[in-house]
Design a protein around this motif. Structure first.
Motif, mmCIF file in Angstrom:
data_model
loop_
_atom_site.group_PDB
_atom_site.id
_atom_site.type_symbol
_atom_site.label_atom_id
_atom_site.label_comp_id
_atom_site.label_asym_id
_atom_site.label_seq_id
_atom_site.Cartn_x
_atom_site.Cartn_y
_atom_site.Cartn_z
ATOM 1 N N SER A 163 -4.301 11.998 35.740
ATOM 2 C CA SER A 163 -3.948 13.404 35.606
ATOM 3 C C SER A 163 -2.949 13.761 36.707
ATOM 4 C CB SER A 163 -5.199 14.278 35.752
ATOM 5 O OG SER A 163 -5.675 14.240 37.100
ATOM 6 N N PRO A 164 -2.175 14.824 36.532
ATOM 7 C CA PRO A 164 -1.264 15.219 37.600
ATOM 8 C C PRO A 164 -1.969 15.409 38.939
ATOM 9 C CG PRO A 164 -0.664 16.362 35.599
ATOM 10 C CD PRO A 164 -1.956 15.635 35.304
ATOM 11 N N ASP B 217 3.778 16.149 26.475
ATOM 12 C CA ASP B 217 2.660 16.235 25.532
ATOM 13 C C ASP B 217 3.012 17.063 24.300
ATOM 14 O OD1 ASP B 217 1.170 14.696 27.236
ATOM 15 O OD2 ASP B 217 -0.019 16.357 28.056
ATOM 16 N N ALA C 286 1.341 10.144 36.065
ATOM 17 C CA ALA C 286 0.973 11.337 35.302
ATOM 18 C C ALA C 286 1.649 11.365 33.936
ATOM 19 C CB ALA C 286 1.315 12.591 36.090
ATOM 20 N N LEU C 287 2.940 11.077 33.900
ATOM 21 C CA LEU C 287 3.656 11.164 32.625
ATOM 22 C C LEU C 287 3.250 10.057 31.661
ATOM 23 C CD1 LEU C 287 7.290 12.264 33.585
ATOM 24 C CD2 LEU C 287 5.221 13.624 33.266
ATOM 25 N N SER D 119 2.400 19.139 36.347
ATOM 26 C CA SER D 119 1.764 19.560 35.086
ATOM 27 C C SER D 119 2.789 20.142 34.123
ATOM 28 C CB SER D 119 0.667 20.594 35.366
ATOM 29 O OG SER D 119 -0.372 20.035 36.149
ATOM 30 N N GLY E 203 0.259 8.970 31.467
ATOM 31 C CA GLY E 203 -1.101 9.278 31.047
ATOM 32 C C GLY E 203 -2.162 8.463 31.746
ATOM 33 N N LYS F 167 4.462 17.141 32.542
ATOM 34 C CA LYS F 167 3.495 16.484 31.660
ATOM 35 C C LYS F 167 3.298 17.300 30.385
ATOM 36 C CE LYS F 167 0.118 13.754 30.297
ATOM 37 N NZ LYS F 167 0.456 12.510 29.542
#
Length: 413
Positions: free
Chosen positions: A400-401, A237, A394-395, A230, A397, A233
Motif C-alpha cells: 500500500s502507499p 487503479d 505502491a504502483l 495514493s 500493488g 495509485k
C-alpha cells in the motif's frame, strides 16, 4: 588542497554522484586532457557533448576566453561521466578551471572539498532567484551559480480536453485535475502519462506531487506524503494513467503523449521543440498543489562552479571567464540554446518577450525547488532511492502507499 580535504574527497563514493545526477541531460564523451601549468590555457568541462566545435555554445566559450586574454580548452562529458572525472581529477590535483555541473552534484562535490565558494571565487549571484540558488548551497555557503533551469509541468492536448468537455481553467488543484481525468476517460480518451520508473527519473517526476502535498523529504511517510502516492495509485487503479508508467522514462512517457491520445503528460522544458512538432495544439499548465496554487517542481539545469586550484593566481582570470559566461547577454543566448529558463528576472523577461510560450514555464521555475535544498546535500541520493522504490512498490500493488513509504523512511534512517 589541504590533506583534510583530500581525505574527505577520498571518502566520497562515486555512486553518490551517480545517484544524484540530473535527469534531463544528453550523453556523449570527451577527452580528459587538461591545461599545462603555465600555458595560458584555461580548461572548462561541461555536460553538453552534443555541442561540437563551431556550435553557438563553443563559440561563446572561445569568445569569453578571447575577452579574458586566454585560450579556452573545453571538454564535453556525459553527466555521470563528468561527475566521476571531476572527483578523479581533484584527487590528482588536475581539476578544470571551470566546471559546469548538474545541480544535484554541487553539494556532493562541495562536501568533498572540490569546489570553491562564491566568497572565494567572486561569482556574482545577487540577481539569481533564491529558490534556484539553493541547489548550489551547503552549510550556509554557496558554491556556484545556475546557468539556467528547467523543471516539470503538465503539457495538455487541447483537442482531447475539448472533446471531453474539460475547461483547462477549471484545473486548480488535485480534485479538479482528477475530475478532468475522469471526464477524459468517459470520453474514450486517455488521461495522463508520466514517468514512475525505478530510477532518479521516477523520483524527479514524483517530487511535484510529493512537495505539492506539503510533504518534506525528511519525513517520507507523513500523511501528506501518503496522500501524494495514493493520488498516483488511484489514477492507475481507475485507468486514468497507464500501467506503462512503471517503466516509462521521461522520453517514453513523452512518446505516449505525442501519440495524440492523452489529455496530459508530465514533462519538462526540454520537450518544447518536440511539442511544437507534435502535430496538435497543446498548452502548458503548472502542476497544481493539493489545495491549489503551483506545486514546487524539482529544478533541473547546471551550475557554473570553480574547482579548487593549487595555483590560486589562476582565480583572477577564471573570475573573468565566469563573469562573461553568466552575463545578461550570454545567459539569454545560452538558455535559448539549451531550452532553459533563465535564473534571473531580467533575462527571463527577455525570453518571454521573444517567446510567449515560455510564460507557464517561468511560473513553474519560480515555484521550483532544488532536490538538495533544505541542507539535504549528500543525503538526497539515499532519500531519492527509497522514494522511487516506494513508488514502484505502491504502483505495482506489492505494498500500500502507506506501507511502501513507511518502509522507505525506515531504510533512510
Amino acid at each position: 588542497m589541504h590533506s583534510t580535504s583530500r581525505r574527505r574527497l577520498a571518502a566520497v563514493a562515486l555512486s553518490t554522484v551517480l545517484a544524484a545526477a540530473g535527469t534531463a541531460c544528453s550523453s556523449g564523451s570527451g577527452s580528459t586532457d587538461t591545461k599545462g601549468a603555465d600555458s595560458g590555457t584555461y580548461t572548462i568541462w561541461d555536460p553538453y557533448p552534443q555541442f561540437a566545435k563551431g556550435s553557438a555554445w563553443v563559440k561563446l566559450l572561445d569568445a569569453c576566453g578571447s575577452k579574458a586574454g586566454v585560450k579556452v580548452k573545453r571538454t564535453g562529458f556525459d553527466t555521470s561521466d563528468l561527475a566521476n572525472k571531476t572527483l578523479l581529477a581533484a584527487q590528482q590535483g588536475n581539476s578544470p578551471d571551470i566546471l559546469i555541473v548538474d545541480n544535484p552534484v554541487v553539494s556532493t562535490l562541495a562536501e568533498a572539498g572540490v569546489l570553491t565558494t562564491t566568497d572565494d571565487n567572486k561569482l556574482d549571484t545577487s540577481a539569481v532567484d533564491p529558490n534556484l540558488l539553493a541547489a548550489g548551497q551547503s552549510d550556509g555557503k554557496t558554491y556556484g551559480t545556475p546557468i539556467g533551469a528547467n523543471t516539470l509541468a503538465l503539457y495538455y492536448n487541447k483537442k482531447v480536453l475539448k472533446e471531453a468537455g474539460v475547461d483547462v481553467a477549471s484545473i486548480k488543484d488535485w480534485k479538479s485535475l482528477t475530475t478532468a481525468l475522469e471526464k477524459t476517460k468517459k470520453a474514450g480518451k486517455k488521461g495522463i502519462t508520466f514517468s514512475a520508473i525505478g530510477t532518479e527519473e521516477g523520483s524527479f517526476q514524483f517530487l511535484p506531487w510529493f512537495w505539492g502535498s506539503g510533504a518534506a523529504l525528511t519525513d517520507l511517510d507523513s500523511p501528506a506524503a501518503v496522500s501524494a502516492l495514493s493520488l498516483w495509485k488511484g489514477w492507475l487503479d481507475k485507468g486514468y494513467a497507464p500501467n506503462s508508467v512503471l517503466n516509462n522514462t521521461q522520453t517514453t512517457s513523452w512518446q505516449e503523449f505525442a501519440s495524440g491520445d492523452y489529455a496530459f503528460a508530465e514533462n519538462g522544458t526540454w520537450q518544447l521543440a518536440a511539442a511544437k512538432k507534435a502535430g496538435f495544439d497543446y498548452g502548458v499548465l503548472p502542476i497544481p498543489a493539493t489545495d491549489g496554487g503551483n506545486a514546487a517542481a524539482p529544478t533541473g539545469g547546471e551550475f557554473v562552479t570553480v574547482p579548487v586550484q593549487s595555483d590560486t593566481a589562476r582565480y583572477a582570470t577564471t573570475s573573468k571567464l565566469t563573469a562573461c559566461l553568466t552575463s545578461t547577454t550570454n545567459l539569454y543566448d545560452t538558455d535559448t540554446t539549451l531550452s532553459y529558463v533563465a535564473p534571473t528576472e531580467e533575462v527571463r523577461n527577455k525570453q518571454v518577450a521573444a517567446d510567449p510560450a515560455l510564460g507557464p514555464w517561468v511560473d513553474a521555475v519560480k515555484a521550483a525547488k532544488g532536490r538538495t535544498s533544505d541542507d539535504l546535500g549528500t543525503k538526497y541520493p539515499k532519500i531519492s532511492e527509497q522514494m522511487w522504490k516506494a513508488v514502484q512498490s505502491a504502483l505495482s500493488g506489492s505494498k500500500s502507499p502507506k506501507d511502501a513509504l513507511t518502509s522507505a523512511q525506515a531504510a533512510v534512517k
